[in-house]
Design a protein around this motif. Sequence first.
Motif, PDB file in Angstrom:
ATOM      1  N   ARG A  82       0.833  -1.208   0.000  1.00  0.00           N
ATOM      2  CA  ARG A  82       0.000   0.000   0.000  1.00  0.00           C
ATOM      3  C   ARG A  82       0.865   1.254   0.000  1.00  0.00           C
ATOM      4  N   ARG A  92       3.866   1.568  -1.279  1.00  0.00           N
ATOM      5  CA  ARG A  92       4.410   1.716  -2.632  1.00  0.00           C
ATOM      6  C   ARG A  92       3.349   2.263  -3.588  1.00  0.00           C
ATOM      7  N   ALA A  93       2.114   1.772  -3.451  1.00  0.00           N
ATOM      8  CA  ALA A  93       1.036   2.223  -4.336  1.00  0.00           C
ATOM      9  C   ALA A  93       0.736   3.705  -4.127  1.00  0.00           C
ATOM     10  N   CYS A 103       3.732   5.843  -5.464  1.00  0.00           N
ATOM     11  CA  CYS A 103       3.729   5.884  -6.933  1.00  0.00           C
ATOM     12  C   CYS A 103       2.539   6.690  -7.456  1.00  0.00           C
ATOM     13  N   TRP A 135      -5.061  10.836  -9.473  1.00  0.00           N
ATOM     14  CA  TRP A 135      -4.940   9.674  -8.583  1.00  0.00           C
ATOM     15  C   TRP A 135      -5.486  10.013  -7.197  1.00  0.00           C
TER      16      TRP A 135
END
Length: 248
Positions: A90, A92-93, A96, A149
């Motif tokens: 999570r 890393r998500a 990014c 995002w």
Amino acid sequence: RDTPDTGSITLAKGAIVGYLEQEAIEMAGRSVLEEALSAAEHVTSMAHRMEILEAEIAVAEQDDLEALLAEYGRIQTRFEGLGGYSVEARARAVLCGLGFREQDLSRDAGELSGGWLMRLALSKLLLTTPDVLLLDEPTNHLDLESVKWLEAFLAGYDGAVILVSHDRAFMDGLVSRVAEIANRALTVYPGNYAQYEAARALRVEQGFAFARFCRAQRVDLLRGLHRRQFRRHRRAHPAGDHQRREHR
């Protein structure tokens, strides 16, 4: 932080409020990923304790084994409930999603510029998953892809989000209510920002229309009062009126 002049703030017991600072905080000595994971320190500390217990269980005597297994089971249940096994994925998500590249995650956070430090601070806040998110201009340091995002992330957020922003497109795609503070009063409008603007314009026009109606009513009232006073005057002084007519 500023303190309120009056009033009070009441939170439900156990509720967590997360706030995004407007000024970047220096971070150094840890990688970008490690710094992001520090937001979930209570989870990572559980993982560390589980590793210690696993090592102790591997060499434990029978008399100690039951207690060690019981403690491990309690921590593991809590760890799973908090999404501990997916916390790094999570992190890393989120990183990014906010524009960090995979190779950036191993960089020392102290090397980041102010704008990227703000992105990292936002990442940490999102990973804490508070009950209430207070976001002050969260899109200031984001590019278009990161804004999209963040909008999608917040749209699916389980908690409440209170947002201050000048990004109208961002608010239009996200908010369900707009609170306007004006003339020492708070007015809440349902809908997104575009709907707020339309509702506010209608409310202002209705206010002007009511003011015009009140002015017209006042003028009619004054005219009626003047006519009644004039008629009373004529009834009270009929001779004077007759003499003035003869004089003419």
